[in-house]
Design an enzyme around this catalytic site. Sequence first.
Site, PDB file in Angstrom:
ATOM      1  N   HIS A  76      31.535  16.540  13.433  1.00  0.00           N
ATOM      2  CA  HIS A  76      31.413  17.526  14.519  1.00  0.00           C
ATOM      3  C   HIS A  76      31.641  18.951  13.999  1.00  0.00           C
ATOM      4  O   HIS A  76      30.913  19.874  14.369  1.00  0.00           O
ATOM      5  CB  HIS A  76      32.381  17.211  15.664  1.00  0.00           C
ATOM      6  CG  HIS A  76      32.217  15.829  16.211  1.00  0.00           C
ATOM      7  ND1 HIS A  76      33.189  15.198  16.931  1.00  0.00           N
ATOM      8  CD2 HIS A  76      31.184  14.948  16.123  1.00  0.00           C
ATOM      9  CE1 HIS A  76      32.766  13.985  17.274  1.00  0.00           C
ATOM     10  NE2 HIS A  76      31.548  13.808  16.784  1.00  0.00           N
ATOM     11  N   HIS A 231      25.179  13.800  22.256  1.00  0.00           N
ATOM     12  CA  HIS A 231      26.241  13.677  21.249  1.00  0.00           C
ATOM     13  C   HIS A 231      25.736  12.969  19.991  1.00  0.00           C
ATOM     14  O   HIS A 231      26.113  13.331  18.867  1.00  0.00           O
ATOM     15  CB  HIS A 231      27.475  12.958  21.806  1.00  0.00           C
ATOM     16  CG  HIS A 231      28.565  12.947  20.780  1.00  0.00           C
ATOM     17  ND1 HIS A 231      29.382  14.033  20.572  1.00  0.00           N
ATOM     18  CD2 HIS A 231      28.882  12.047  19.824  1.00  0.00           C
ATOM     19  CE1 HIS A 231      30.168  13.789  19.549  1.00  0.00           C
ATOM     20  NE2 HIS A 231      29.884  12.582  19.073  1.00  0.00           N
ATOM     21  N   ASP A 235      25.934  14.250  16.135  1.00  0.00           N
ATOM     22  CA  ASP A 235      26.373  13.482  14.965  1.00  0.00           C
ATOM     23  C   ASP A 235      25.297  13.507  13.870  1.00  0.00           C
ATOM     24  O   ASP A 235      25.615  13.631  12.674  1.00  0.00           O
ATOM     25  CB  ASP A 235      26.619  12.016  15.345  1.00  0.00           C
ATOM     26  CG  ASP A 235      27.942  11.811  16.074  1.00  0.00           C
ATOM     27  OD1 ASP A 235      28.840  12.667  15.973  1.00  0.00           O
ATOM     28  OD2 ASP A 235      28.065  10.764  16.748  1.00  0.00           O
ATOM     29  N   HIS A 258      26.024   6.433  12.043  1.00  0.00           N
ATOM     30  CA  HIS A 258      26.334   7.257  10.868  1.00  0.00           C
ATOM     31  C   HIS A 258      25.750   6.610   9.610  1.00  0.00           C
ATOM     32  O   HIS A 258      25.255   7.296   8.718  1.00  0.00           O
ATOM     33  CB  HIS A 258      27.849   7.420  10.713  1.00  0.00           C
ATOM     34  CG  HIS A 258      28.452   8.289  11.782  1.00  0.00           C
ATOM     35  ND1 HIS A 258      28.115   9.613  11.939  1.00  0.00           N
ATOM     36  CD2 HIS A 258      29.358   8.027  12.744  1.00  0.00           C
ATOM     37  CE1 HIS A 258      28.801  10.126  12.948  1.00  0.00           C
ATOM     38  NE2 HIS A 258      29.564   9.185  13.460  1.00  0.00           N
TER      39      HIS A 258
HETATM   40 ZN   LIG Z   1      30.436  12.098  17.105  1.00  0.00          ZN
END
Ligand SMILES: [Zn+2]
Length: 272
Positions: A76, A231, A235, A258
């Site tokens: 973030h 969001h 990321d 991720h």
């Molecule tokens: Zn995040």
Amino acid sequence: MTSIIEKGFTVSGIGLHSGAKTQVHVLPDDRNQGRYFVRVDLPEKPMIPATVSAVNQTLLSTELMADTATVRTVEHLLAALTGCGIENACIEIDGPEVPLLDGSAKNWVDAIIASGLNPSEMAVGSPVIEPVWVREGDAFVAAIPAPDIRFTYGIDFPYPAIGNQWVSWSPKTEPFQDFIAPARTFGFADQIEQLKQAGLIKGGSLENALICDRSGWVNPPLRFDNEPVRHKLLDLIGDLSLLGTIPQAHFLAYKASHKLHIQLADILYQNK
Ligand SMILES: [Zn+2]
């Protein structure tokens, strides 16, 4: 807690996974060394570059490592710096995890804007010439050649509060600070116990994540109807920032993580 210092800023708070309180001190760096962390609490104050090759693990957050020094949940803060066009920064931190703050990048962006770091539009790198993608089952992340940089993200969760959501963002038409930065991280009430037992989300709370259960949101209101997918896009920008300057392409992701974001960044890094 945020304080603005000469040419930089200091923010402190709790890390999502470790539950540890840390202080982050972001300073401009005009030596063109990119963005990097310095673990000021460790002997020798090791430097951890915010680069793809420093990624150590990607389980529910992105962790960087240099020698034995690590720093976790970097995405973030790195997204905020990248989204505000801050290509070089020295990020001093006195512990193993970047504070989660309100679960979004809003506090970071507010601090950048209030500081002497001079935010600007996101920098764009060289164009991607051939499509590149990674996938796992029906989840994927792709970089498609495009005349301008763009990010498009889709998610699909079996919770009625979220379901199928999409967002498409161009830094040229909507400012990062308004369109992406305020979107908070999210989680599921029925997974909290399991994650805590696995030693994760020790610092998670209703103040730093949107939580939903089978019947709806536990802690509304939302900042956007599609806040969860925004969001995920935040990321993705944080993870792609490990390339230094994000290349010019249309980045398209669906149900990604991720792990997949970093796999794509890795390929783009090798193609550089
Ligand atoms: Zn995040």
